[in-house]
Write a protein that holds these residues in place. Structure first.
Motif, PDB file in Angstrom:
ATOM      1  N   ASN A  68       0.846  -1.075   0.023  1.00 40.10           N
ATOM      2  CA  ASN A  68      -0.007   0.082   0.036  1.00 40.10           C
ATOM      3  C   ASN A  68       0.943   1.195  -0.008  1.00 40.10           C
ATOM      4  O   ASN A  68       2.005   1.148  -0.059  1.00 40.10           O
ATOM      5  CB  ASN A  68      -0.771  -0.078   1.187  1.00 40.10           C
ATOM      6  CG  ASN A  68      -0.299  -0.073   2.427  1.00 40.10           C
ATOM      7  OD1 ASN A  68       0.732   0.685   2.892  1.00 40.10           O
ATOM      8  ND2 ASN A  68      -0.853  -0.618   3.532  1.00 40.10           N
ATOM      9  N   ILE A  69       0.072   2.252  -0.002  1.00 39.78           N
ATOM     10  CA  ILE A  69       1.132   3.656   0.122  1.00 39.78           C
ATOM     11  C   ILE A  69       2.123   3.927   1.083  1.00 39.78           C
ATOM     12  O   ILE A  69       3.255   4.254   0.811  1.00 39.78           O
ATOM     13  CB  ILE A  69       0.129   4.823  -0.482  1.00 39.78           C
ATOM     14  CG1 ILE A  69       0.921   6.182  -0.485  1.00 39.78           C
ATOM     15  CG2 ILE A  69      -0.741   5.076   0.915  1.00 39.78           C
ATOM     16  CD1 ILE A  69       1.853   6.215  -1.778  1.00 39.78           C
ATOM     17  N   TYR A  70       1.585   3.449   2.425  1.00 40.47           N
ATOM     18  CA  TYR A  70       2.278   3.642   3.343  1.00 40.47           C
ATOM     19  C   TYR A  70       3.627   2.857   3.427  1.00 40.47           C
ATOM     20  O   TYR A  70       4.756   3.231   3.784  1.00 40.47           O
ATOM     21  CB  TYR A  70       1.529   3.337   4.596  1.00 40.47           C
ATOM     22  CG  TYR A  70       0.431   4.212   4.618  1.00 40.47           C
ATOM     23  CD1 TYR A  70       0.420   5.740   4.468  1.00 40.47           C
ATOM     24  CD2 TYR A  70      -1.095   3.572   4.727  1.00 40.47           C
ATOM     25  CE1 TYR A  70      -0.939   6.455   4.500  1.00 40.47           C
ATOM     26  CE2 TYR A  70      -1.986   4.200   4.705  1.00 40.47           C
ATOM     27  CZ  TYR A  70      -2.137   5.671   4.586  1.00 40.47           C
ATOM     28  OH  TYR A  70      -3.037   6.563   4.773  1.00 40.47           O
TER      29      TYR A  70
ATOM     30  N   SER B  18       7.410   3.942   3.237  1.00 32.91           N
ATOM     31  CA  SER B  18       8.316   3.757   4.282  1.00 32.91           C
ATOM     32  C   SER B  18       9.545   2.789   3.551  1.00 32.91           C
ATOM     33  O   SER B  18      10.722   3.072   3.978  1.00 32.91           O
ATOM     34  CB  SER B  18       7.518   2.695   5.157  1.00 32.91           C
ATOM     35  OG  SER B  18       8.579   2.053   6.064  1.00 32.91           O
ATOM     36  N   LYS B  19       9.377   2.144   2.556  1.00 31.42           N
ATOM     37  CA  LYS B  19      10.437   1.144   2.063  1.00 31.42           C
ATOM     38  C   LYS B  19      11.210   2.274   1.226  1.00 31.42           C
ATOM     39  O   LYS B  19      12.587   2.015   1.258  1.00 31.42           O
ATOM     40  CB  LYS B  19       9.844   0.033   1.276  1.00 31.42           C
ATOM     41  CG  LYS B  19      10.758  -0.739   0.509  1.00 31.42           C
ATOM     42  CD  LYS B  19      10.353  -1.562  -0.347  1.00 31.42           C
ATOM     43  CE  LYS B  19      11.156  -2.679  -1.221  1.00 31.42           C
ATOM     44  NZ  LYS B  19      10.670  -3.486  -2.060  1.00 31.42           N
ATOM     45  N   LYS B  20      10.756   3.069   0.283  1.00 31.55           N
ATOM     46  CA  LYS B  20      11.464   4.019  -0.276  1.00 31.55           C
ATOM     47  C   LYS B  20      12.320   4.992   0.123  1.00 31.55           C
ATOM     48  O   LYS B  20      13.314   5.341  -0.137  1.00 31.55           O
ATOM     49  CB  LYS B  20      10.624   4.483  -1.273  1.00 31.55           C
ATOM     50  CG  LYS B  20      11.107   5.574  -2.677  1.00 31.55           C
ATOM     51  CD  LYS B  20      10.178   6.264  -3.501  1.00 31.55           C
ATOM     52  CE  LYS B  20      10.970   7.011  -4.592  1.00 31.55           C
ATOM     53  NZ  LYS B  20      10.070   7.374  -5.541  1.00 31.55           N
TER      54      LYS B  20
ATOM     55  N   MET C 260       6.251   3.590   9.601  1.00 29.89           N
ATOM     56  CA  MET C 260       4.818   3.596   8.777  1.00 29.89           C
ATOM     57  C   MET C 260       4.350   4.815   9.280  1.00 29.89           C
ATOM     58  O   MET C 260       3.426   5.407   8.650  1.00 29.89           O
ATOM     59  CB  MET C 260       4.051   2.280   9.363  1.00 29.89           C
ATOM     60  CG  MET C 260       4.703   1.041   8.682  1.00 29.89           C
ATOM     61  SD  MET C 260       4.494   1.049   6.787  1.00 29.89           S
ATOM     62  CE  MET C 260       2.598   0.687   7.054  1.00 29.89           C
ATOM     63  N   GLU C 261       4.120   5.106  10.480  1.00 29.07           N
ATOM     64  CA  GLU C 261       3.692   6.391  11.266  1.00 29.07           C
ATOM     65  C   GLU C 261       4.126   7.620  10.461  1.00 29.07           C
ATOM     66  O   GLU C 261       3.295   8.470  10.132  1.00 29.07           O
ATOM     67  CB  GLU C 261       3.992   6.561  12.604  1.00 29.07           C
ATOM     68  CG  GLU C 261       3.146   7.625  13.363  1.00 29.07           C
ATOM     69  CD  GLU C 261       1.682   7.549  13.096  1.00 29.07           C
ATOM     70  OE1 GLU C 261       1.176   8.792  12.702  1.00 29.07           O
ATOM     71  OE2 GLU C 261       1.137   6.471  12.917  1.00 29.07           O
TER      72      GLU C 261
ATOM     73  N   SER D  93       3.012  11.919   6.424  1.00 28.56           N
ATOM     74  CA  SER D  93       3.361  12.678   5.367  1.00 28.56           C
ATOM     75  C   SER D  93       2.183  12.518   4.419  1.00 28.56           C
ATOM     76  O   SER D  93       1.678  13.713   3.872  1.00 28.56           O
ATOM     77  CB  SER D  93       4.513  11.904   4.624  1.00 28.56           C
ATOM     78  OG  SER D  93       4.911  12.398   3.489  1.00 28.56           O
ATOM     79  N   THR D  94       1.410  11.388   4.424  1.00 27.15           N
ATOM     80  CA  THR D  94       0.426  11.299   3.445  1.00 27.15           C
ATOM     81  C   THR D  94      -0.749  12.233   3.913  1.00 27.15           C
ATOM     82  O   THR D  94      -1.664  12.775   2.973  1.00 27.15           O
ATOM     83  CB  THR D  94      -0.076   9.850   3.368  1.00 27.15           C
ATOM     84  OG1 THR D  94       0.695   8.886   3.130  1.00 27.15           O
ATOM     85  CG2 THR D  94      -1.161   9.577   2.439  1.00 27.15           C
ATOM     86  N   ARG D  95      -1.027  12.294   5.169  1.00 29.44           N
ATOM     87  CA  ARG D  95      -2.221  13.178   5.892  1.00 29.44           C
ATOM     88  C   ARG D  95      -1.873  14.492   5.252  1.00 29.44           C
ATOM     89  O   ARG D  95      -2.686  15.371   5.086  1.00 29.44           O
ATOM     90  CB  ARG D  95      -2.186  12.969   7.334  1.00 29.44           C
ATOM     91  CG  ARG D  95      -3.013  11.802   7.883  1.00 29.44           C
ATOM     92  CD  ARG D  95      -3.294  11.818   9.036  1.00 29.44           C
ATOM     93  NE  ARG D  95      -2.181  12.014  10.169  1.00 29.44           N
ATOM     94  CZ  ARG D  95      -1.446  10.971  10.651  1.00 29.44           C
ATOM     95  NH1 ARG D  95      -1.790   9.586  10.314  1.00 29.44           N
ATOM     96  NH2 ARG D  95      -0.407  11.263  11.374  1.00 29.44           N
ATOM     97  N   ASN D  96      -0.434  14.931   5.482  1.00 26.50           N
ATOM     98  CA  ASN D  96      -0.154  16.460   4.859  1.00 26.50           C
ATOM     99  C   ASN D  96      -0.513  16.441   3.566  1.00 26.50           C
ATOM    100  O   ASN D  96      -1.068  17.657   3.177  1.00 26.50           O
ATOM    101  CB  ASN D  96       1.214  16.571   5.217  1.00 26.50           C
ATOM    102  CG  ASN D  96       1.434  16.850   6.688  1.00 26.50           C
ATOM    103  OD1 ASN D  96       0.872  16.905   7.422  1.00 26.50           O
ATOM    104  ND2 ASN D  96       2.761  16.468   7.090  1.00 26.50           N
TER     105      ASN D  96
END
Length: 219
Positions: free
Chosen positions: A37-39, A43-45, A50-51, A56-59
């Protein structure tokens, strides 16, 4: 998001402006069906937790909301976008690249659609008025692959490594999802600079823009 801010800026500028979309893949090696998934991908990249990825995605979601976009990224379907790019080039030949680009972006960021799936792309194309059978045949072939690759080669020649990237009049570069005000300032400076250049019969230096704004390099 950068596209929306640019569009908002253009609406506030009294000058004819033509926008042309180009193809660029952030990850050409990505498979069509991505398990993460996007998270997990973030995280991997970027080596973040994960948090941190969720924060970052919420922003990003909040920033999109501020310009009127509804990003639904929790269940976003990651995929290889090469065929989606081929479809936009096919749409370009039919005079519908803008509509097709907008439809694919909304499908990907808001509607949780699989834009690497041929059936999904065919449905989206039909929605903007393209011939369903012609699109299906194109996707089943290698048609438009060279057009996509040509755009990507041009991007490499310009040194482009990330999106959004805005190239104005083939000589001014603006990177990132800049605020609308930065787009307005940059475009107005470019219009003025190019007008002075035409009047003087001289070549102008490029306008450099970043998160701090824009300036015309001194000779």
């Amino acid at each position: 998001m950068g596209k929306k801010r640019l569009e908002d800026a253009i609406q506030k500028i009294n000058h004819p402006i033509e926008v042309i979309y180009r193809c660029f893949e952030l990850d050409p090696t990505s498979p069509r069906d991505v398990k993460e998934n996007i998270y997990e991908k973030l995280s991997k990249k970027y080596g973040m937790s994960m948090e941190q990825a969720r924060a970052s995605t919420r922003n990003i979601v909040q920033m999109a909301k501020e310009v009127g976009l509804d990003y639904q990224l929790d269940n976003q379907i990651l995929t290889n976008t090469f065929d989606a790019h081929r479809l936009t080039m096919f749409a370009k030949a039919q005079g519908k690249m803008s509509e097709m680009t907008e439809r694919i972006l909304r499908a990907y960021f808001t509607e949780t659609k699989h834009i690497g799936d041929h059936a999904t792309l065919t449905d989206l194309a039909a929605e903007v008025g393209l011939d369903r059978e012609a699109v299906a045949a194109m996707l089943a072939s290698n048609e438009m692959a060279e057009a996509v690759q040509a755009d990507e080669q041009t991007a490499r020649e310009y040194g482009i490594t990330a999106v959004p990237f805005f190239l104005i009049n083939k000589k001014y570069a603006l990177t990132g999802a800049q605020p609308t005000e930065v787009f307005i300032e940059a475009i107005q400076k470019i219009i003025t600079t190019d007008e002075i250049t035409r009047l003087n019969g001289q070549d102008s230096d490029g306008l450099i823009c970043d998160e701090n704004g824009c300036e015309i390099p001194k000779k």
